[in-house]
Design a protein around this motif. Structure first.
Motif, PDB file in Angstrom:
ATOM      1  N   HIS A 383       0.842  -1.188   0.000  1.00  0.00           N
ATOM      2  CA  HIS A 383       0.000   0.000   0.000  1.00  0.00           C
ATOM      3  C   HIS A 383       0.885   1.249   0.000  1.00  0.00           C
ATOM      4  N   PRO A 384       1.640   1.460  -1.089  1.00  0.00           N
ATOM      5  CA  PRO A 384       2.574   2.586  -1.146  1.00  0.00           C
ATOM      6  C   PRO A 384       1.850   3.926  -1.224  1.00  0.00           C
ATOM      7  N   VAL A 385       2.582   4.990  -0.920  1.00  0.00           N
ATOM      8  CA  VAL A 385       2.014   6.339  -0.975  1.00  0.00           C
ATOM      9  C   VAL A 385       2.713   7.151  -2.049  1.00  0.00           C
ATOM     10  N   ALA A 386       2.025   8.194  -2.523  1.00  0.00           N
ATOM     11  CA  ALA A 386       2.589   9.103  -3.520  1.00  0.00           C
ATOM     12  C   ALA A 386       1.978  10.482  -3.323  1.00  0.00           C
ATOM     13  N   PHE A 387       2.708  11.486  -3.720  1.00  0.00           N
ATOM     14  CA  PHE A 387       2.272  12.880  -3.622  1.00  0.00           C
ATOM     15  C   PHE A 387       2.071  13.383  -5.042  1.00  0.00           C
ATOM     16  N   VAL A 388       0.816  13.623  -5.431  1.00  0.00           N
ATOM     17  CA  VAL A 388       0.459  13.843  -6.833  1.00  0.00           C
ATOM     18  C   VAL A 388      -0.243  15.187  -7.016  1.00  0.00           C
ATOM     19  N   ALA A 389       0.189  15.939  -8.020  1.00  0.00           N
ATOM     20  CA  ALA A 389      -0.480  17.198  -8.366  1.00  0.00           C
ATOM     21  C   ALA A 389      -1.733  16.904  -9.179  1.00  0.00           C
ATOM     22  N   TYR A 390      -2.759  17.722  -9.001  1.00  0.00           N
ATOM     23  CA  TYR A 390      -3.989  17.519  -9.782  1.00  0.00           C
ATOM     24  C   TYR A 390      -4.490  18.843 -10.365  1.00  0.00           C
ATOM     25  N   GLU A 391      -5.107  18.701 -11.529  1.00  0.00           N
ATOM     26  CA  GLU A 391      -5.786  19.840 -12.149  1.00  0.00           C
ATOM     27  C   GLU A 391      -7.176  19.983 -11.563  1.00  0.00           C
ATOM     28  N   ARG A 392      -7.798  18.806 -11.326  1.00  0.00           N
ATOM     29  CA  ARG A 392      -9.128  18.813 -10.706  1.00  0.00           C
ATOM     30  C   ARG A 392      -9.382  17.475 -10.011  1.00  0.00           C
ATOM     31  N   VAL A 393     -10.268  17.507  -9.035  1.00  0.00           N
ATOM     32  CA  VAL A 393     -10.733  16.310  -8.345  1.00  0.00           C
ATOM     33  C   VAL A 393     -12.248  16.356  -8.325  1.00  0.00           C
ATOM     34  N   GLY A 394     -12.903  15.257  -8.703  1.00  0.00           N
ATOM     35  CA  GLY A 394     -14.359  15.269  -8.712  1.00  0.00           C
ATOM     36  C   GLY A 394     -14.948  13.922  -9.078  1.00  0.00           C
ATOM     37  N   LEU A 395     -16.272  13.885  -9.168  1.00  0.00           N
ATOM     38  CA  LEU A 395     -16.989  12.666  -9.516  1.00  0.00           C
ATOM     39  C   LEU A 395     -17.075  12.505 -11.023  1.00  0.00           C
ATOM     40  N   ALA A 396     -16.846  11.270 -11.493  1.00  0.00           N
ATOM     41  CA  ALA A 396     -16.994  10.936 -12.903  1.00  0.00           C
ATOM     42  C   ALA A 396     -17.628   9.551 -12.979  1.00  0.00           C
ATOM     43  N   THR A 434     -10.731  21.790  -4.944  1.00  0.00           N
ATOM     44  CA  THR A 434     -10.729  20.647  -5.858  1.00  0.00           C
ATOM     45  C   THR A 434     -10.083  21.002  -7.193  1.00  0.00           C
ATOM     46  N   ARG A 435      -9.466  22.165  -7.263  1.00  0.00           N
ATOM     47  CA  ARG A 435      -8.801  22.625  -8.489  1.00  0.00           C
ATOM     48  C   ARG A 435      -7.357  23.005  -8.169  1.00  0.00           C
ATOM     49  N   ASN A 436      -6.443  22.583  -9.054  1.00  0.00           N
ATOM     50  CA  ASN A 436      -5.051  23.024  -9.020  1.00  0.00           C
ATOM     51  C   ASN A 436      -4.422  22.863  -7.630  1.00  0.00           C
ATOM     52  N   GLY A 437      -4.372  21.610  -7.151  1.00  0.00           N
ATOM     53  CA  GLY A 437      -3.764  21.335  -5.850  1.00  0.00           C
ATOM     54  C   GLY A 437      -2.864  20.122  -5.921  1.00  0.00           C
ATOM     55  N   ALA A 438      -2.528  19.584  -4.768  1.00  0.00           N
ATOM     56  CA  ALA A 438      -1.713  18.367  -4.676  1.00  0.00           C
ATOM     57  C   ALA A 438      -2.324  17.472  -3.607  1.00  0.00           C
ATOM     58  N   MET A 439      -2.238  16.173  -3.827  1.00  0.00           N
ATOM     59  CA  MET A 439      -2.867  15.219  -2.912  1.00  0.00           C
ATOM     60  C   MET A 439      -1.897  14.102  -2.558  1.00  0.00           C
ATOM     61  N   LEU A 440      -1.815  13.814  -1.263  1.00  0.00           N
ATOM     62  CA  LEU A 440      -1.089  12.637  -0.810  1.00  0.00           C
ATOM     63  C   LEU A 440      -2.068  11.477  -0.816  1.00  0.00           C
ATOM     64  N   VAL A 441      -1.696  10.375  -1.465  1.00  0.00           N
ATOM     65  CA  VAL A 441      -2.601   9.229  -1.592  1.00  0.00           C
ATOM     66  C   VAL A 441      -1.879   7.945  -1.195  1.00  0.00           C
ATOM     67  N   ARG A 442      -2.671   6.970  -0.761  1.00  0.00           N
ATOM     68  CA  ARG A 442      -2.154   5.630  -0.486  1.00  0.00           C
ATOM     69  C   ARG A 442      -2.841   4.655  -1.425  1.00  0.00           C
ATOM     70  N   PHE A 443      -2.051   3.850  -2.133  1.00  0.00           N
ATOM     71  CA  PHE A 443      -2.593   2.958  -3.153  1.00  0.00           C
ATOM     72  C   PHE A 443      -3.069   1.637  -2.558  1.00  0.00           C
ATOM     73  N   TYR A 444      -4.175   1.141  -3.139  1.00  0.00           N
ATOM     74  CA  TYR A 444      -4.734  -0.144  -2.740  1.00  0.00           C
ATOM     75  C   TYR A 444      -5.073  -0.945  -3.998  1.00  0.00           C
ATOM     76  N   PRO A 445      -4.281  -1.998  -4.295  1.00  0.00           N
ATOM     77  CA  PRO A 445      -4.605  -2.856  -5.441  1.00  0.00           C
ATOM     78  C   PRO A 445      -5.709  -3.837  -5.087  1.00  0.00           C
ATOM     79  N   ASP A 446      -6.610  -4.090  -6.025  1.00  0.00           N
ATOM     80  CA  ASP A 446      -7.696  -5.048  -5.832  1.00  0.00           C
ATOM     81  C   ASP A 446      -7.386  -6.271  -6.688  1.00  0.00           C
ATOM     82  N   LEU A 447      -7.031  -7.381  -6.031  1.00  0.00           N
ATOM     83  CA  LEU A 447      -6.648  -8.584  -6.769  1.00  0.00           C
ATOM     84  C   LEU A 447      -7.814  -9.183  -7.539  1.00  0.00           C
ATOM     85  N   LEU A 448      -9.034  -8.969  -7.068  1.00  0.00           N
ATOM     86  CA  LEU A 448     -10.197  -9.561  -7.733  1.00  0.00           C
ATOM     87  C   LEU A 448     -10.505  -8.865  -9.052  1.00  0.00           C
ATOM     88  N   THR A 449     -10.381  -7.557  -9.075  1.00  0.00           N
ATOM     89  CA  THR A 449     -10.735  -6.792 -10.284  1.00  0.00           C
ATOM     90  C   THR A 449      -9.518  -6.320 -11.066  1.00  0.00           C
TER      91      THR A 449
END
Length: 470
Positions: A383-396, A434-449
């Protein structure tokens, strides 16, 4: 003595109650006869207590980091009186200049003598007992073979064959692993057996259980090969290129890391997130901080282990909002985000959020590729982490997505920990965050999907640092 700040004093406290009680003494004007040594290395004074005589308390900075002394009977260290003395100082209370008390001067001399003895012992330290070390490595080999036999039988029979009798057998094996110096393998096996008491949906139960079995099976294979190589090595040299030593129960000492040149000088760090979690298999709480090196953007983590039986005696870590500087950053061997520690440190005010945001990775596709490569390493953090810049965050299409400037997207998911609701918090954010920011995230792989998602941990914008987990 470094410039004292409230954040620095808070970081010295063993828990939140000590901070509250220390400030309470200041607000009630319980301190009197407060003094400061001429060289600024010692603060000392008196604090009214429940008895007739006041408590004599001090904070000695002669060695850089403070040494606290107090005549109160508290077993908490530092006690509320010592903390309150520092809070009074930063709050602007009057400290008159005075000579260093004789008892403290004597204690300083004794401490200096002890330190010299330690240095002499280190210099004259005998070489490791190779026979004893070889005996330990052989015991670990025997333990891994015992574990491998159990895991192979379980993989052959399938998870559907799990029964109370088998769980009891695995728990007994876990106990035996402790006698073979395999604490981490012991914890992982205990964690596996505890899954059957969590009443998880069957699909989710089997997914997590399968992941843990694969990890344990890999540890057996890699561990066997590693231990055999070490036994063939005349110098029994430890491996510093991966986390295998830690998986096999090695506890790295700071002096050892320094000798192996796993230390970086003059580093400034900012904490991006902090969380505390309960681990029943380990019987510990783990306080984890995710930090970023302000010089180059490299991510690190700190971990503080607090056994259930010793919660009163092990200091609980907390969030840190200021830049932390250290003259020596000790870096543990490992893959991905590496663990770090330090001895002496100081605070340097709050970080420049624009500078901090600028350290985020700008290409989501590259980050995902690196994470997938890391996940291929058998014993790396899954479950590694990364610090990622984003243009936008939202529902799709009903799912939360992070999108970078190139239009590449990263699926945002909820973490598996109970009570975590960081996606729910995203809904409450004002649109500008939710615009033009940076987010620290932790990754979770799903072995089933086969899907790779990431849980939001923190958001950095030019004017806000928003922590989504705690």
């Amino acid at each position: 003595m470094q410039a004292l700040t409230e954040a620095y004093v808070d970081s010295l406290a063993p828990n939140a109650a000590a901070i509250k009680n220390g400030w309470g003494l200041v607000r009630k004007n319980q301190f009197q006869n407060m003094h400061r040594s001429a060289d600024g290395t010692l603060l000392f004074g008196e604090c009214k207590g429940s008895g007739k005589n006041p408590y004599l308390t001090s904070a000695d900075f002669i060695g850089g980091q403070p040494v606290f002394r107090c005549s109160c009977p508290s077993r908490q260290f530092p006690c509320k009186h010592s903390l309150g003395l520092l809070y009074a100082y930063i709050n602007g209370a009057a400290f008159s200049e005075a000579p260093i008390p004789e008892d403290i001067a004597a204690k300083r001399e004794k401490a200096a003598v002890r330190e010299e003895k330690k240095k002499d012992q280190t210099k004259s330290q005998k070489k490791p007992n190779k026979a004893a070390l070889a005996k330990k490595l052989k015991a670990q080999l025997d333990g891994l073979q015992l574990l491998e036999k159990q895991i192979s039988q379980l993989l052959s029979a399938g998870l559907a064959s799990m029964s109370p009798r088998k769980l009891s057998q695995l728990e007994e094996t876990a106990k035996q692993l402790g006698n073979h110096y395999l604490k981490e393998a012991q914890n992982e096996l205990r964690d596996f057996t505890l899954l059957w008491g969590k009443k998880l949906p069957e699909e989710r139960l089997y997914q997590i259980a399968y992941e843990k079995l694969i990890l344990l099976h890999t540890l057996c294979k890699k561990g066997n090969a590693h231990l055999e190589r070490r036994l063939e090595d005349e110098n029994l040299t430890p491996d510093t290129s991966s986390s295998i030593e830690e998986w096999l129960g090695h506890t790295w000492q700071l002096a050892e890391l320094k000798e192996l040149e796993l230390v970086r000088p003059d580093v400034r760090l900012a904490q991006l997130s902090f969380s505390s979690s309960r681990h029943d298999a380990r019987k510990e709480f783990i306080d984890e901080g995710i930090w970023i090196d302000l010089a180059g953007g490299e991510l690190f983590c700190t971990k503080n282990y607090r056994p259930f039986k010793a919660l009163k005696h092990v200091k609980e870590e907390d969030s840190i909002m200021e830049v932390l500087g250290t003259n020596e950053l000790f870096i543990y061997p490992g893959e991905g985000i590496r663990r770090v520690r330090w001895n002496e440190y100081s605070f340097h005010g709050k970080p420049d959020l624009t500078e901090l945001k600028g350290l985020a990775r700008v290409n989501v596709a590259e980050v995902i590729k690196e994470v997938k490569n890391l996940l291929k390493l058998p014993l790396a953090d899954k479950h590694p982490v990364a610090f990622v810049a984003y243009e936008r965050v939202g529902l799709a299409d009903g799912d939360w997505q992070l999108e970078d400037r190139q239009g590449q997207r990263l699926s945002l998911v909820e973490g598996p920990e109970e009570g975590c609701n960081s996606l729910g918090l995203l809904k409450l954010l004002p649109e500008k965050y939710t615009r033009n920011g940076a987010m620290l995230v932790r990754f979770y792989p799903d072995l089933l999907t086969g899907r790779l998602g990431a849980q939001p941990l923190a958001i950095i914008t030019e004017d806000r640092h928003i922590r989504l987990v705690g």
